[in-house]
Design a protein around this motif. Structure first.
Motif, PDB file in Angstrom:
ATOM      1  N   PHE A  48      15.285  65.304  48.481  1.00 32.28           N
ATOM      2  CA  PHE A  48      16.618  65.118  49.066  1.00 32.28           C
ATOM      3  C   PHE A  48      16.706  65.907  50.363  1.00 32.28           C
ATOM      4  N   HIS A 102      20.251  63.932  55.404  1.00 34.58           N
ATOM      5  CA  HIS A 102      20.517  62.540  55.017  1.00 34.58           C
ATOM      6  C   HIS A 102      20.959  62.414  53.561  1.00 34.58           C
ATOM      7  N   LEU A 122      21.047  58.913  51.861  1.00 33.88           N
ATOM      8  CA  LEU A 122      19.840  58.165  51.481  1.00 33.88           C
ATOM      9  C   LEU A 122      19.355  58.471  50.063  1.00 33.88           C
ATOM     10  N   ASP A 154      17.093  59.950  47.239  1.00 38.87           N
ATOM     11  CA  ASP A 154      15.665  60.307  47.193  1.00 38.87           C
ATOM     12  C   ASP A 154      14.907  59.588  48.316  1.00 38.87           C
ATOM     13  N   VAL A 155      14.271  60.366  49.214  1.00 38.10           N
ATOM     14  CA  VAL A 155      13.542  59.743  50.330  1.00 38.10           C
ATOM     15  C   VAL A 155      12.021  59.720  50.096  1.00 38.10           C
ATOM     16  N   SER A 156      11.584  60.027  48.867  1.00 35.59           N
ATOM     17  CA  SER A 156      10.132  60.091  48.625  1.00 35.59           C
ATOM     18  C   SER A 156       9.504  58.708  48.466  1.00 35.59           C
ATOM     19  N   GLN A 157      10.329  57.697  48.186  1.00 36.64           N
ATOM     20  CA  GLN A 157       9.845  56.348  47.879  1.00 36.64           C
ATOM     21  C   GLN A 157       8.815  56.369  46.754  1.00 36.64           C
ATOM     22  N   LEU A 162       6.015  58.050  56.094  1.00 40.06           N
ATOM     23  CA  LEU A 162       7.258  58.197  55.323  1.00 40.06           C
ATOM     24  C   LEU A 162       8.385  58.870  56.110  1.00 40.06           C
ATOM     25  N   PHE A 163       8.043  59.795  57.030  1.00 34.78           N
ATOM     26  CA  PHE A 163       9.092  60.633  57.613  1.00 34.78           C
ATOM     27  C   PHE A 163       9.323  60.469  59.108  1.00 34.78           C
ATOM     28  N   LEU A 200      12.821  59.908  60.694  1.00 36.64           N
ATOM     29  CA  LEU A 200      13.839  60.419  59.769  1.00 36.64           C
ATOM     30  C   LEU A 200      14.133  61.894  60.037  1.00 36.64           C
ATOM     31  N   ASN A 254       6.192  67.569  46.817  1.00 36.73           N
ATOM     32  CA  ASN A 254       7.450  66.990  47.330  1.00 36.73           C
ATOM     33  C   ASN A 254       8.537  68.058  47.458  1.00 36.73           C
TER      34      ASN A 254
END
Ligand code: HEC
Ligand code: HEC
Length: 485
Positions: free
Chosen positions: A205, A209, A212, A214-217, A229-230, A233, A277
């Motif tokens: 998190f 953001h 959004l 969880d941004v870990s996908q 991924l980042f 962002l 993570n």
């Protein structure tokens, strides 16, 4: 004639020096053999020498030949060390499993509603075993002195050792090694079952953001995917910090020299190999701050969520900034607090600008959402919370006295406290950081060494150690509140 006299003189001086040296040695031996106490009486001290020697007992010197006590010749080749370690591993793991069986009921239990952020079952306890013939209620009626006298302190509340304490070093759980085989050691395996560990991979998190989630996908952040991924962002500075956080750097057991604990040479470990993570999945090592070796504390990896709201870092060190801890991790903790070994194995000297980038990235990570908390107070929103949680909150802020050390919004007081477990006949740890309790359902096992597998265990622990005398229903409510944080 002249010549003979000077020969005599040299002979005499040499003989004198020899006698002097022997006398010096003998008197030194004597002083070693007979330690004197501060008041001058020989042999009556609680001996510092004995304490130091304890650091050598049971140590595998083949791993660190420089650490061997005088007279112990233990230099083995890298191949011999590996062969010996591999052959000893089954016995090492068996001994640790026995120790865990003695301390805990290792069955994986769950309960409906007790889940982590992404839905993995939260382990439900207590898992700590009681001394035979007693109940939690009976035990809680006794004073510390009475418990100490009958050796009645549950063993699971005492220090949890490393799987191979004499050697120590970083150990990764098998669920992670499955995806990242480079993290496997040949001398030890992880000891706790997966059900007592956080979800893998954990969600991420960002403070920047919240919309959004969880941004870990669902991926594990690593050197392979962080940019994909980042990028876009986060800022370029943060992206550079993240690059450093996923880059492997040499470490005591994971490095490219002969002196390592991986079958193949390794580039080292990344910060986010442990803080997966920016959270944790239970990786552990030994603290670098304590000696002798056997007194060092096992350390369960802490989450890096909510770092922006914490003012002291580390169980023992109380370092005052994320920047300082970032530097400390790689230069000191990676090498057991021994910079000579660090030089030998390839220390990575990060400069202050890189440290700033790494620290900024860490400070962007938020706690997981806690929908039952009121954003204004950090306490329960009475319209959303359950009756059980509300009762738990009343206890937390009242009779159970938890708030004395765990204050909202992060549920810490940014202090260290000494719980003085020696009162109960256990090994005391001295002062330890009050860890944050926001998001605590996501990070079993609990305490600096992971000695408490479930939240129920933490409540039984404080009930006993704090002399709280809580009812069974109180304990349930308190645990429900902890799960809501
Ligand atoms: C063994 C795996 C491991 C690796 C690799 C690792 N850490 Fe840690 N980290 C830990 C453990 C264990 C702690 C808890 C230390 C303690 O309690 O004294 C910790 C604590 C921290 C903390 C302080 C948390 C707090 O507030 O108390 C920070 C910040 C941190 N690590 C950053 C990093 C950075 C940056 C790196 C890479 C340079 C890194 N870590 C690499 C295991 C690891
Ligand atoms: C005197 C201060 C103090 C009080 C009072 C206190 N705690 Fe703690 N708490 C600590 C410290 C210090 C630690 C870290 C202990 C360790 O790791 O050895 C801790 C750790 C914890 C943890 C584990 C955190 C983690 O990340 O592993 C939980 C859960 C917890 N406390 C819950 C409670 C509850 C519930 C109460 C009230 C019944 C309570 N505490 C009362 C100081 C306190």
């Amino acid at each position: 004639m002249k010549l003979r006299r000077s020969q005599f003189l040299i002979g005499f001086v040499t003989a004198f020096l020899v006698v002097l040296t022997i006398w010096a040695c003998v008197s030194d031996r004597n002083s070693l053999a007979q330690p004197t106490s501060p008041d001058g009486k020989p042999g009556s001290t609680p001996s510092i020498d004995a304490a130091k020697k304890k650091g050598f007992d049971g140590v595998d010197f083949s791993y660190d030949p420089f650490g061997a006590p005088p007279g112990q010749d233990a230099v083995l080749s890298a191949e011999q060390v590996m062969k010996k370690d591999v052959s000893e591993k089954p016995a090492v793991m068996k001994r640790q499993q026995q120790l865990l069986q003695d301390r805990y009921d290792m069955a994986c239990r769950s309960a409906s509603g007790a889940v982590m952020t992404k839905g993995k079952s939260q382990p439900v306890g207590p898992a700590v075993k009681l001394p035979s013939g007693t109940t939690w209620e009976q035990l809680a009626q006794l004073t510390p002195e009475e418990i100490k006298k009958k050796s009645g302190f549950p063993r699971g509340f005492d220090r949890l050792p490393h799987v191979k304490h004499a050697v120590g070093g970083m150990v990764f759980p098998s669920m992670q090694i499955k995806d990242f085989p480079r993290l496997e050691r040949f001398d030890v395996d992880f000891d706790l079952p997966d059900c007592f560990l956080p979800e893998f991979p954990p969600p991420i998190f960002l403070t920047t953001h919240p919309e959004l989630g969880d941004v870990s996908q669902g991926e594990v952040l690593s050197a392979e995917n962080f940019d994909r991924l980042f990028r876009g962002l986060i800022t370029p500075v943060q992206l550079d910090g993240l690059r450093m956080l996923v880059t492997q750097f040499p470490q005591e057991e994971f490095n490219a020299t002969h002196d390592r604990k991986t079958a193949k040479p390794s580039l080292g470990v990344a910060c986010l190999d442990c803080h997966v993570n920016f959270h944790t999945t239970g990786q552990f090592h030994l603290n670098p701050d304590t000696r002798p070796q056997l007194d060092r504390l096992r350390l369960d990896t802490t989450s890096l969520r909510g770092m922006y709201n914490q003012q002291i870092h580390g169980s023992k060190r109380s370092l005052r900034s994320v920047e300082d801890f970032t530097e400390f991790e790689q230069r000191t903790a990676y090498f057991n607090g021994d910079s000579i070994r660090a030089m030998k194995k390839g220390i990575n000297m990060i400069d202050r600008l890189q440290v700033a980038h790494m620290a900024q990235m860490q400070s962007m990570i938020d706690f997981p959402p806690a929908p039952h908390l009121d954003p204004m107070t950090g306490r329960l929103d009475r319209a959303k919370a359950t009756q059980m949680e509300i009762r738990g909150e009343e206890l937390f802020f009242g009779k159970a006295k938890c708030v004395a050390c765990h204050a909202p919004p992060s549920y810490t007081d940014h202090q260290m406290h000494d719980l003085q477990l020696e009162r109960f006949g256990a090994m005391g740890d001295g002062p330890i950081k009050t860890f944050v309790l926001r998001g605590i359902k996501d990070s079993p096992p609990y305490f600096h060494d992971g000695r408490l597998p479930t939240l129920e265990d933490t409540v039984e622990f404080f009930n006993l150690v704090g002399g709280l005398k809580l009812e069974a229903e109180d304990k349930k409510a308190l645990t429900a509140f902890l799960r809501a944080l």
